[in-house]
Design a protein around this motif. Structure first.
Motif, short mmCIF file in Angstrom:
data_model
loop_
_atom_site.label_atom_id
_atom_site.label_comp_id
_atom_site.label_asym_id
_atom_site.label_seq_id
_atom_site.Cartn_x
_atom_site.Cartn_y
_atom_site.Cartn_z
N ARG A 213 -7.60 20.24 53.24
CA ARG A 213 -8.82 20.29 54.05
C ARG A 213 -9.91 19.42 53.46
O ARG A 213 -10.89 19.10 54.11
CB ARG A 213 -9.31 21.74 54.18
N ASN A 214 -9.76 19.05 52.20
CA ASN A 214 -10.78 18.25 51.52
C ASN A 214 -10.45 16.76 51.54
O ASN A 214 -10.99 16.01 50.73
CB ASN A 214 -10.93 18.72 50.07
N THR A 215 -9.58 16.36 52.41
CA THR A 215 -9.22 14.95 52.49
C THR A 215 -8.95 14.56 53.93
O THR A 215 -8.77 15.41 54.79
CB THR A 215 -8.01 14.63 51.59
N GLY A 216 -8.93 13.26 54.18
CA GLY A 216 -8.47 12.73 55.45
C GLY A 216 -7.12 12.08 55.19
O GLY A 216 -6.73 11.89 54.03
N PHE A 217 -6.40 11.75 56.24
CA PHE A 217 -5.08 11.15 56.07
C PHE A 217 -4.99 9.84 56.86
O PHE A 217 -5.55 9.72 57.95
CB PHE A 217 -3.98 12.12 56.51
N PHE A 218 -4.28 8.89 56.29
CA PHE A 218 -4.07 7.56 56.87
C PHE A 218 -2.57 7.36 57.02
O PHE A 218 -1.80 7.78 56.15
CB PHE A 218 -4.65 6.50 55.91
N PHE A 219 -2.15 6.72 58.10
CA PHE A 219 -0.73 6.55 58.40
C PHE A 219 -0.41 5.08 58.63
O PHE A 219 -1.16 4.39 59.32
CB PHE A 219 -0.36 7.34 59.66
N THR A 220 0.71 4.62 58.09
CA THR A 220 1.15 3.25 58.35
C THR A 220 2.66 3.13 58.16
O THR A 220 3.26 3.87 57.39
CB THR A 220 0.43 2.23 57.44
N ALA A 221 3.23 2.17 58.89
CA ALA A 221 4.64 1.82 58.72
C ALA A 221 4.75 0.38 58.22
O ALA A 221 5.84 -0.16 58.12
CB ALA A 221 5.39 1.98 60.04
N ASN A 222 3.62 -0.22 57.89
CA ASN A 222 3.56 -1.61 57.43
C ASN A 222 3.42 -1.63 55.91
O ASN A 222 2.44 -1.09 55.37
CB ASN A 222 2.37 -2.29 58.11
N GLN A 223 4.35 -2.27 55.22
CA GLN A 223 4.35 -2.27 53.75
C GLN A 223 3.12 -2.94 53.15
O GLN A 223 2.57 -2.45 52.17
CB GLN A 223 5.63 -2.93 53.22
N SER A 224 2.67 -4.06 53.72
CA SER A 224 1.50 -4.72 53.15
C SER A 224 0.24 -3.90 53.39
O SER A 224 -0.66 -3.85 52.54
CB SER A 224 1.35 -6.15 53.69
N GLU A 225 0.16 -3.22 54.52
CA GLU A 225 -0.96 -2.35 54.80
C GLU A 225 -0.95 -1.15 53.84
O GLU A 225 -2.00 -0.71 53.37
CB GLU A 225 -0.90 -1.88 56.25
N ALA A 226 0.23 -0.63 53.54
CA ALA A 226 0.36 0.47 52.59
C ALA A 226 -0.11 0.05 51.21
O ALA A 226 -0.84 0.78 50.53
CB ALA A 226 1.80 0.97 52.54
N ALA A 227 0.29 -1.14 50.78
CA ALA A 227 -0.13 -1.65 49.46
C ALA A 227 -1.64 -1.83 49.42
O ALA A 227 -2.29 -1.49 48.42
CB ALA A 227 0.58 -2.96 49.16
N SER A 228 -2.23 -2.33 50.49
CA SER A 228 -3.67 -2.53 50.57
C SER A 228 -4.41 -1.18 50.58
O SER A 228 -5.48 -1.06 49.99
CB SER A 228 -4.02 -3.33 51.81
N ALA A 229 -3.83 -0.18 51.22
CA ALA A 229 -4.45 1.15 51.26
C ALA A 229 -4.63 1.69 49.85
O ALA A 229 -5.65 2.29 49.52
CB ALA A 229 -3.60 2.10 52.09
N VAL A 230 -3.64 1.43 48.99
CA VAL A 230 -3.71 1.92 47.61
C VAL A 230 -4.58 1.02 46.75
O VAL A 230 -5.50 1.49 46.08
CB VAL A 230 -2.29 2.04 47.01
N SER A 231 -4.34 -0.29 46.78
CA SER A 231 -5.04 -1.20 45.86
C SER A 231 -6.48 -1.47 46.26
O SER A 231 -7.36 -1.51 45.41
CB SER A 231 -4.28 -2.52 45.73
N LYS A 232 -6.76 -1.63 47.54
CA LYS A 232 -8.09 -1.99 47.99
C LYS A 232 -8.96 -0.77 48.31
O LYS A 232 -10.14 -0.73 47.98
CB LYS A 232 -7.99 -2.91 49.21
N PHE A 233 -8.37 0.23 48.99
CA PHE A 233 -9.15 1.37 49.45
C PHE A 233 -8.97 2.63 48.59
O PHE A 233 -9.59 3.64 48.85
CB PHE A 233 -8.82 1.67 50.92
N HIS A 234 -8.07 2.55 47.61
CA HIS A 234 -7.82 3.65 46.66
C HIS A 234 -7.33 4.93 47.33
O HIS A 234 -7.64 6.03 46.88
CB HIS A 234 -9.07 3.91 45.80
N PHE A 235 -6.59 4.78 48.42
CA PHE A 235 -5.95 5.93 49.04
C PHE A 235 -4.80 6.37 48.15
O PHE A 235 -4.26 5.58 47.36
CB PHE A 235 -5.40 5.58 50.43
N THR A 236 -4.41 7.62 48.26
CA THR A 236 -3.33 8.18 47.45
C THR A 236 -2.13 8.49 48.34
O THR A 236 -2.30 9.16 49.37
CB THR A 236 -3.80 9.49 46.77
N LYS A 237 -0.98 8.00 47.97
CA LYS A 237 0.24 8.26 48.76
C LYS A 237 0.55 9.75 48.72
O LYS A 237 0.56 10.37 47.67
CB LYS A 237 1.41 7.46 48.20
N VAL A 238 0.78 10.34 49.92
CA VAL A 238 1.12 11.75 50.01
C VAL A 238 2.62 11.91 50.15
O VAL A 238 3.26 12.55 49.33
CB VAL A 238 0.38 12.42 51.20
#
Length: 190
Positions: free
Chosen positions: A63-88
């Motif tokens: 409840r203390n987080t939002g979630f982001f979804f992707t099937a694109n590998q480069s977008e997934a890498a950018s989510a972690v490296s650029k936006f500091h999202f955490t893989k669930v």
């Protein structure tokens, strides 16, 4: 002499047929146009649909987080490296092209959220919701179970959405933390 006459007869007949055909399919002053080559079919692959936490206050409570979804590998890498999202977790595999018995999965972003909040949607009422921005199709999902497929469930809680495969502990954990099951949006390959 007969052999020579037969060759002229066949050649003459062929020339007459070609001349007649060109008159039938070409208008005066225009060169005949070749038909367009058939469209090259889009290669369909199965790719992994991934879920990321967009922010976290240090607790494990979803409840203390939002979630982001992707099937694109480069977008997934950018989510972690650029936006500091955490893989669930990985949510199963979706198709990269439309096909029979498939529906497009759209990723929607809530406009008014203080922190990024995303939702997976297949229904027009969700996709056309004026409170969300449609970020486009991220894959195609089976609209009915194929052999071995699992239901992909969407969950909601206070303008936050999550997803989980019906057979994973993640689905039970979301319900335990107060998320409401919106039901299956479709079926994914394991």
């Amino acid at each position: 002499m007969k052999r020579f006459t037969v060759r002229i007869g066949l050649a003459g007949g062929l020339a007459a047929a070609l001349a007649f055909a060109s008159m039938m399919y070409a208008t005066p002053g225009e060169l005949p146009r070749a038909e367009a080559a058939p469209a090259k079919p889009v290669a369909d692959e199965l790719v992994t649909l991934q879920e990321f936490a967009t922010f976290n206050d240090g607790s494990r409570d979803p409840r203390n987080t939002g979630f982001f979804f992707t099937a694109n590998q480069s977008e997934a890498a950018s989510a972690v490296s650029k936006f500091h999202f955490t893989k669930v977790e990985d949510l199963g595999r979706v198709h990269t092209a439309p096909g029979p018995n498939r529906v497009a999965v759209h990723r929607l972003r809530l406009k008014s959220s203080q922190h990024p909040s995303y939702m997976l949607a297949i229904a027009d009422r969700d996709i056309k919701n004026t409170q969300c921005v449609d970020e486009g199709v991220i894959g195609w999902i089976d609209d009915g179970p194929e052999i071995g497929d699992h239901a992909l469930l969407r969950f909601s809680y206070n303008n936050r959405w999550a997803a989980a495969v019906d057979t994973t502990p993640g689905a039970a954990a979301l319900i335990a933390h107060g998320f409401h099951s919106d039901g299956p949006i479709g079926f994914v390959a394991p």
